[in-house]
Every structure is written in C-alpha cells, then in structure tokens.
Scaffold this motif. Sequence first.
Motif, mmCIF file in Angstrom:
data_model
loop_
_atom_site.group_PDB
_atom_site.id
_atom_site.type_symbol
_atom_site.label_atom_id
_atom_site.label_comp_id
_atom_site.label_asym_id
_atom_site.label_seq_id
_atom_site.Cartn_x
_atom_site.Cartn_y
_atom_site.Cartn_z
ATOM 1 N N ILE A 1 0.854 -1.187 0.000
ATOM 2 C CA ILE A 1 0.000 0.000 0.000
ATOM 3 C C ILE A 1 0.894 1.242 0.000
ATOM 4 O O ILE A 1 1.930 1.253 0.678
ATOM 5 N N LEU A 2 0.465 2.260 -0.713
ATOM 6 C CA LEU A 2 1.171 3.548 -0.686
ATOM 7 C C LEU A 2 0.213 4.613 -0.164
ATOM 8 O O LEU A 2 -0.922 4.711 -0.631
ATOM 9 N N VAL A 3 0.668 5.366 0.829
ATOM 10 C CA VAL A 3 -0.135 6.474 1.350
ATOM 11 C C VAL A 3 0.568 7.784 0.994
ATOM 12 O O VAL A 3 1.743 7.972 1.328
ATOM 13 N N VAL A 4 -0.128 8.664 0.305
ATOM 14 C CA VAL A 4 0.434 9.970 -0.061
ATOM 15 C C VAL A 4 0.117 10.955 1.058
ATOM 16 O O VAL A 4 -1.045 11.112 1.446
ATOM 17 N N GLY A 5 1.156 11.617 1.571
ATOM 18 C CA GLY A 5 0.994 12.596 2.640
ATOM 19 C C GLY A 5 2.014 12.331 3.738
ATOM 20 O O GLY A 5 2.726 11.324 3.695
ATOM 21 N N GLY A 6 2.073 13.235 4.701
ATOM 22 C CA GLY A 6 3.110 13.052 5.721
ATOM 23 C C GLY A 6 2.776 13.740 7.030
ATOM 24 O O GLY A 6 3.655 14.301 7.686
ATOM 25 N N GLU B 1 -3.480 -2.881 10.496
ATOM 26 C CA GLU B 1 -4.192 -3.883 11.300
ATOM 27 C C GLU B 1 -4.652 -5.056 10.430
ATOM 28 O O GLU B 1 -4.978 -6.123 10.930
ATOM 29 N N ASN B 2 -4.669 -4.855 9.115
ATOM 30 C CA ASN B 2 -5.056 -5.931 8.197
ATOM 31 C C ASN B 2 -3.833 -6.826 7.944
ATOM 32 O O ASN B 2 -2.816 -6.358 7.430
ATOM 33 N N PRO B 3 -3.920 -8.122 8.296
ATOM 34 C CA PRO B 3 -2.746 -9.003 8.154
ATOM 35 C C PRO B 3 -2.286 -9.178 6.712
ATOM 36 O O PRO B 3 -1.145 -9.574 6.465
ATOM 37 N N GLN B 4 -3.155 -8.859 5.751
ATOM 38 C CA GLN B 4 -2.738 -8.977 4.343
ATOM 39 C C GLN B 4 -1.799 -7.853 3.916
ATOM 40 O O GLN B 4 -1.135 -7.946 2.890
ATOM 41 N N VAL B 5 -1.761 -6.795 4.706
ATOM 42 C CA VAL B 5 -0.906 -5.654 4.346
ATOM 43 C C VAL B 5 0.529 -5.972 4.774
ATOM 44 O O VAL B 5 0.828 -6.070 5.960
ATOM 45 N N GLU B 6 1.411 -6.154 3.774
ATOM 46 C CA GLU B 6 2.811 -6.506 4.090
ATOM 47 C C GLU B 6 3.670 -5.258 4.224
ATOM 48 O O GLU B 6 4.454 -5.137 5.150
ATOM 49 N N THR B 7 3.526 -4.365 3.268
ATOM 50 C CA THR B 7 4.381 -3.171 3.260
ATOM 51 C C THR B 7 3.518 -1.931 3.038
ATOM 52 O O THR B 7 2.639 -1.934 2.178
ATOM 53 N N ALA C 1 6.125 2.659 8.368
ATOM 54 C CA ALA C 1 6.063 2.605 6.907
ATOM 55 C C ALA C 1 7.435 2.926 6.329
ATOM 56 O O ALA C 1 8.283 3.504 7.003
ATOM 57 N N VAL C 2 7.625 2.544 5.076
ATOM 58 C CA VAL C 2 8.850 2.916 4.357
ATOM 59 C C VAL C 2 8.615 4.318 3.808
ATOM 60 O O VAL C 2 7.746 4.506 2.956
ATOM 61 N N CYS C 3 9.334 5.304 4.332
ATOM 62 C CA CYS C 3 9.095 6.691 3.922
ATOM 63 C C CYS C 3 9.978 7.077 2.746
ATOM 64 O O CYS C 3 11.112 6.614 2.626
ATOM 65 N N MET C 4 9.447 7.938 1.898
ATOM 66 C CA MET C 4 10.168 8.427 0.720
ATOM 67 C C MET C 4 10.257 9.950 0.797
ATOM 68 O O MET C 4 9.585 10.666 0.050
ATOM 69 N N PRO C 5 11.090 10.470 1.730
ATOM 70 C CA PRO C 5 11.115 11.917 1.940
ATOM 71 C C PRO C 5 11.550 12.710 0.712
ATOM 72 O O PRO C 5 11.271 13.903 0.609
ATOM 73 N N GLU C 6 12.210 12.034 -0.235
ATOM 74 C CA GLU C 6 12.686 12.782 -1.411
ATOM 75 C C GLU C 6 11.582 12.997 -2.459
ATOM 76 O O GLU C 6 11.774 13.745 -3.408
ATOM 77 N N VAL D 1 3.279 8.286 -9.266
ATOM 78 C CA VAL D 1 2.766 7.204 -10.118
ATOM 79 C C VAL D 1 3.922 6.274 -10.515
ATOM 80 O O VAL D 1 3.787 5.043 -10.455
ATOM 81 N N ALA D 2 5.065 6.863 -10.879
ATOM 82 C CA ALA D 2 6.219 6.038 -11.278
ATOM 83 C C ALA D 2 6.671 5.154 -10.116
ATOM 84 O O ALA D 2 6.950 3.966 -10.296
ATOM 85 N N PHE D 3 6.703 5.733 -8.918
ATOM 86 C CA PHE D 3 7.119 4.961 -7.743
ATOM 87 C C PHE D 3 6.139 3.820 -7.477
ATOM 88 O O PHE D 3 6.549 2.681 -7.212
ATOM 89 N N ALA D 4 4.843 4.101 -7.575
ATOM 90 C CA ALA D 4 3.835 3.058 -7.330
ATOM 91 C C ALA D 4 3.995 1.917 -8.324
ATOM 92 O O ALA D 4 3.873 0.742 -7.977
ATOM 93 N N LYS D 5 4.323 2.276 -9.571
ATOM 94 C CA LYS D 5 4.519 1.239 -10.606
ATOM 95 C C LYS D 5 5.775 0.422 -10.312
ATOM 96 O O LYS D 5 5.758 -0.806 -10.333
ATOM 97 N N GLU D 6 6.875 1.134 -10.037
ATOM 98 C CA GLU D 6 8.163 0.453 -9.768
ATOM 99 C C GLU D 6 8.029 -0.556 -8.638
ATOM 100 O O GLU D 6 8.603 -1.631 -8.670
ATOM 101 N N GLN D 7 7.298 -0.167 -7.584
ATOM 102 C CA GLN D 7 7.198 -1.026 -6.401
ATOM 103 C C GLN D 7 6.029 -2.005 -6.506
ATOM 104 O O GLN D 7 5.748 -2.732 -5.560
ATOM 105 N N SER D 8 5.339 -2.012 -7.645
ATOM 106 C CA SER D 8 4.140 -2.854 -7.822
ATOM 107 C C SER D 8 3.161 -2.684 -6.662
ATOM 108 O O SER D 8 2.713 -3.672 -6.054
ATOM 109 N N VAL D 9 2.866 -1.446 -6.349
ATOM 110 C CA VAL D 9 1.924 -1.150 -5.264
ATOM 111 C C VAL D 9 0.523 -1.590 -5.681
ATOM 112 O O VAL D 9 0.104 -1.393 -6.820
ATOM 113 N N ASP D 10 -0.198 -2.209 -4.743
ATOM 114 C CA ASP D 10 -1.528 -2.741 -5.063
ATOM 115 C C ASP D 10 -2.643 -1.714 -4.861
ATOM 116 O O ASP D 10 -3.703 -1.810 -5.473
ATOM 117 N N PHE D 11 -2.410 -0.743 -3.947
ATOM 118 C CA PHE D 11 -3.487 0.200 -3.626
ATOM 119 C C PHE D 11 -2.865 1.476 -3.082
ATOM 120 O O PHE D 11 -1.927 1.422 -2.286
#
Length: 425
Positions: free
Chosen positions: A3-8, A21-27, A41-46, A56-66
């Motif tokens: 999962i990717l969450v935009v914001g900080g 809290e959902n056990p299916q959420v790995e990263t 979470a894995v933060c991307m401060p840059e 969008v490019a990052f979500a694609k690269e990491q094969s983010v599901d949602f």
Amino acid sequence: MKILVVGGGGREHAIIKKLKENPQVETVYAVPGNGGIAEDAVCMPEIGAKELDRIVAFAKEQSVDFVVVAPDDPLALGCVDKLHEAGIPCFGPDAKAARIESSKVFSKNLMKKYGIPTAKYEIFSDPAKALDYLKTADYPIVIKADGLALGKGVLIPTSYEEAVDAIRSIMEDKVFGASGNTVVIEEFLTGPEVSVLAFTDGTAIAPMVSSMDHKRAGDGDTGLNTGGMGTVAPNPYYTEDIAKVCMKEIFLPTLAAMREEGCPFKGCLYFGLMLTPNGPKVIEYNCRFGDPETQVVLPLLKTDLLTVMQAVENETLSELNVEWHEGAAACVILASGGYPGSYAKGKEITIPALPQDVICYHAGDKLEGRTLVTSGGRVLGITATAATLGQALEKAYAAAETVQFEGKYMRHDIGRRALAVLGEK
Ligand code: AMP
Ligand code: GLY
C-alpha cells in the motif's frame, strides 16, 4: 499487499496504523511520510506529495496494489486521475470531484442549485463591487478566498472598516495569492460546529463517528486559527435525530448533486457543519479526511479500513456494513511554541513508553540520524480511547505530559465543552 499512502502528517499516520491492522498488508510506503511514520512505513522523503508523476512512477516500480491519497493538494491536482490512468486502484476523489473543496465558488453554487442548507452568500471577482456590497451588509460577516489557502483563507470581520481591510488584503494585496482573485462573502452563522467524515463510493454513504475540532490556538477558543489543536469523538451535539436530518437534507443530496454535475465523489467526504437555530448547515466541504479528526475517528473504526477503502474504489460500499466501537476518543496536539506563527525547529523529541489505548501520531517531525526532532508546527497528536470521553481525555493528557521537546505547547481545554454537554464534568 503493498500500500502507498500519499501525505506526511498525523492524519496519514492514523491511516497507516489502521491499514496495518489488516494481516494482508505486508508493506506500507509513505510519500513523503515523516520521522515518526518511519516506524510504521517505508518513507520516501525525497518525493513530494504534489509530484504526481514521481508518485505514479514509484507506485509502478514497487508494484503497489493500492494507493491512498490523503491531502487536498494532490487530490485537487489530479493524483487519483493519474493513478487510474496507470491502472492503479486507489482511494480518493478525482480532480473534478475534489473541486468541492478546492473551489468555494463551486461548492457554494452546488449547494444553492440543489437546495442544500448553507450560509447565504455573494461571489465577487471585482474588488470595487465587493467593497460596495459591504456598505449595506450586516456584521460580523464572513469573507472566504475562493481557492485552497491552507485552511487560512477565511476572515470574519466584525465591522465595515475591518471588512474593507479584509477585501483589500485578499483581493488587492493578494495575501492568499491567486486564491484571492475571487471571494465569497457570506452570512455569519452561529451554533456548535460538527465534523462528519463519510466514506462514499458516489452513491452509497457510510458516515463515520462524528467529531469536534478545536481550531483556535489558545484555551477558551482564543487566539489565531490553526489546522486544529485537538479533537474528540463522538461529538455530543450530533444526536441521532440531527444525524437523520443531515443524512436526508445534506449528505444524500450532496452525493446526488455531484453525480448530476458529472463528477461523482468517491473517497472520504468531510462535512463541516454548523448546527444553527434554523437547522444544520454546511460551513464547508473537504474532499479528504480531516486532520486531526482522523486521529480520533479511525481508532474507533471496527471494520477493516482497507476493506472499506476497496469497497469505495469498487463502488460496492452498499454491500458492506461499516461498524464502529463503542466509547470515545480524544486527541491532544503537541505543537511547537509560537505555532501558528513562527516557531523553532530541530528540537529533540523524547517519547516514553505509552500505556495501552494511547497512540502517538507523528505530524511534524523528522529523523536526524537516529534522533527524532521537530520539523513542523503541529508535531505530535496524542490520542486515547476509553469507555467515556472523560477517561479518554484524562489518558491523553496524562500521556501528553510525559512527552518532551523544547517549546512544547498544547491547549489544556480540549473536550471541555463536550464534557459539559455530556454532563460528565
Ligand atoms: P473554513 O475554512 O471554511 O472551515 O472556515 C474556518 C472557520 O471559520 C470555521 O470552522 C468556522 O468556525 C468559521 N466559519 C466559516 N464560515 C462561517 C460562517 N458562515 N459563519 C460563521 N462562522 C464561519
Ligand atoms: N481539521 C480541519 C481540517 O482538516 O480541515
């Protein structure tokens, strides 16, 4: 799942903790995230929250599901549109629907056209005409810059002279930038304010537990407006009877109006309501979760958050029963002294082990090496849940006292009015 969450900010931290809290959420990835979110979470401060192509490019690269897009800016810029173009499922309104927050003119005209109760208003793009109108207006009066102004674009002058100054500073000196090219001048309403956040897939709606924000910087609702110094949920003014009226006269008509205008709203729709002597009226819509409302609402959500968000995206919300925990939640914001004016940054933060039912949400901090230091005005939000609001407040304040950083500032009366309404204190 990834999962990717935009914001900080604190709101994003609350969303992330709940999603985990959902056990299916790995990263969970956070763009950009912050120092404390880095624990969850894995933060991307840059990468900035407004850098849509990089997101969008990052979500694609990491094969983010949602992807969950939380802040107003990327929503208004079309982050959800771009993610959908790239075939990535996500939670949030598209740019056309986000206008419900990003343009006050759009939202006021929508309410007028569809008979949704709100303050009476006039729109001006010509300062001379606005100044002319003020001559015969009643005071206090409310002046709002049309576009996004980081929650600061509302002025409430109490006299003609103050109103003239307000129009000059917004429309001529452009203190809110281009947001002030057009202003809405509206009737001053009175009554308790209630925040109601709601999940909606455009047709079905699941309102969340109601909440009460404390926007002013000082105790007793004094001082400057801030992003919010604390929240409680549920809001005791928001009775079941009022909730029914709001559903019939405000929530469902708003969704229908957005569909009719060709921009169905999917995501979290925030209704800023005022319970006036003439019934509930809309003060503002936001196209997103509130901050710090989310920090008291999501801890009370019983149903899995990812499941709800996926039902919104798939337009199957009507098939889901969204459930809430009994009890109450309170959030006390710890801010940097001076906020919302200028304040120092880079102060080391120490957070001792917190008791059960107390959560520390990180809003304005960063890691310097391994040290957590302040980096924003609102630094932390200490949330506690309990059977009663009184207990939740006691726990939140006790924990807030144990957290240390130089210049720490908090209000000491969060929830006091709510307790009085409940007859608890
Ligand atoms: P907003 O940014 O639209 O949420 O406005 C900020 C605050 O200004 C609100 O939370 C209200 O307290 C106040 N406000 C906005 N519109 C009105 C109104 N028409 N009458 C009275 N107070 C208002
Ligand atoms: N707490 C108010 C907002 O999120 O706009």
